[in-house]
Design an enzyme around this catalytic site. Structure first.
Site, PDB file in Angstrom:
ATOM      1  CG  HIS A  16      85.929 -39.888 -32.573  1.00  0.00           C
ATOM      2  ND1 HIS A  16      86.794 -38.833 -32.357  1.00  0.00           N
ATOM      3  CD2 HIS A  16      84.955 -39.761 -31.649  1.00  0.00           C
ATOM      4  CE1 HIS A  16      86.361 -38.117 -31.343  1.00  0.00           C
ATOM      5  NE2 HIS A  16      85.243 -38.643 -30.895  1.00  0.00           N
TER       6      HIS A  16
HETATM    7  P1  AMP Z   1      83.891 -37.500 -28.281  1.00  0.00           P
HETATM    8  O1  AMP Z   1      83.202 -36.861 -27.125  1.00  0.00           O
HETATM    9  O2  AMP Z   1      83.023 -37.556 -29.502  1.00  0.00           O
HETATM   10  O3  AMP Z   1      85.258 -36.924 -28.531  1.00  0.00           O
HETATM   11  O4  AMP Z   1      84.071 -39.027 -27.876  1.00  0.00           O
HETATM   12  C1  AMP Z   1      85.310 -39.620 -27.563  1.00  0.00           C
HETATM   13  C2  AMP Z   1      85.024 -41.080 -27.311  1.00  0.00           C
HETATM   14  O5  AMP Z   1      86.273 -41.766 -27.157  1.00  0.00           O
HETATM   15  C3  AMP Z   1      84.229 -41.330 -26.025  1.00  0.00           C
HETATM   16  O6  AMP Z   1      83.070 -42.090 -26.347  1.00  0.00           O
HETATM   17  C4  AMP Z   1      85.211 -42.105 -25.126  1.00  0.00           C
HETATM   18  O7  AMP Z   1      84.560 -43.061 -24.321  1.00  0.00           O
HETATM   19  C5  AMP Z   1      86.140 -42.736 -26.132  1.00  0.00           C
HETATM   20  N1  AMP Z   1      87.505 -43.017 -25.667  1.00  0.00           N
HETATM   21  C6  AMP Z   1      88.272 -42.251 -24.871  1.00  0.00           C
HETATM   22  N2  AMP Z   1      89.506 -42.815 -24.744  1.00  0.00           N
HETATM   23  C7  AMP Z   1      89.505 -43.952 -25.495  1.00  0.00           C
HETATM   24  C8  AMP Z   1      90.483 -44.962 -25.779  1.00  0.00           C
HETATM   25  N3  AMP Z   1      91.713 -44.900 -25.295  1.00  0.00           N
HETATM   26  N4  AMP Z   1      90.119 -45.996 -26.588  1.00  0.00           N
HETATM   27  C9  AMP Z   1      88.860 -46.064 -27.100  1.00  0.00           C
HETATM   28  N5  AMP Z   1      87.899 -45.133 -26.869  1.00  0.00           N
HETATM   29  C10 AMP Z   1      88.213 -44.089 -26.086  1.00  0.00           C
END
Ligand code: AMP
Ligand code: ZN
Length: 182
Positions: free
Chosen positions: A97
């Site tokens: 992502h």
């Molecule tokens: P990372 O630390 O790069 O893995 O970031 C994961 C991101 O996913 C974080 O910014 C979270 O706030 C976001 N996140 C976690 N759960 C969800 C969800 N169910 N839907 C959308 N975003 C999410």
């Protein structure tokens, strides 16, 4: 956890298939709103194909990464904000992502020094760096786990000036001074 993945680490696979969360979609990528925004605008760009994380990338992914870059630029042009586009070197959630995050860092989800450092140090790897590394090395060159942990523990530093806040509360108040007033 003995190396096994916790169930919540797979939540993005579900979120990217939920039509109510999708802000943009084409045959290659989906853009969703981040559920715990760290800035006023915070989105995630995910490939339709299953790609676990930044370490899974190789030169064959270059067309996809270039597409993600192009789509992100036109998506962000709809907002009156400056955006940063990059990946966390050590993500917490599975499925690649790309973070599209406005540079105000005034989101309700920004709570800890670790959050701050994950965006404002080299823990945050820009998409242009990723494309460059894939073009020149066939993989993304990342710091060691020990260095990444050190980056997350680094003293707080404002991303726009030389101010070094002593804690997150002070940083949050300080960030207001960088918000444009119009
Ligand atoms: P990372 O630390 O790069 O893995 O970031 C994961 C991101 O996913 C974080 O910014 C979270 O706030 C976001 N996140 C976690 N759960 C969800 C969800 N169910 N839907 C959308 N975003 C999410
Ligand atoms: Zn500042």
């Amino acid at each position: 956890m003995n190396g096994s993945k916790q169930f919540w680490q797979f939540n993005l696979y579900k979120a990217m298939r939920d039509p109510s969360l999708i802000a943009y979609e084409d045959e290659l990528v989906v853009i969703i709103k981040d559920k715990y925004p760290k800035s006023e605008e915070h989105f995630l760009v995910l490939p339709q194909a299953t790609i676990p994380e930044i370490r899974s990338l190789n030169a064959s992914h270059l067309p996809l990464l270039r597409h993600m870059d192009r789509v992100s630029r036109s998506f962000c042009a709809n907002f009156n904000h400056v955006f940063w586009a990059g990946f966390h070197a050590k993500p917490t959630m599975m499925q690649l992502h790309l973070h599209l995050i406005s540079d105000d860092f005034r989101g309700s989800g920004l709570k800890t020094a670790k959050h701050w450092n994950s965006y404002t140090t080299s823990f945050f790897v820009s998409i242009s760096r990723v494309i460059h590394d894939l073009e020149t090395n066939g993989r993304v060159l990342l710091p060691s786990n020990a260095s990444l942990n050190e980056l997350l523990r680094a003293p707080l530093q404002c991303h726009k000036c030389l101010f070094k806040p002593s804690n997150m509360a002070t940083l949050k108040v300080h960030l207001i001074s960088h918000t444009p007033t119009d």
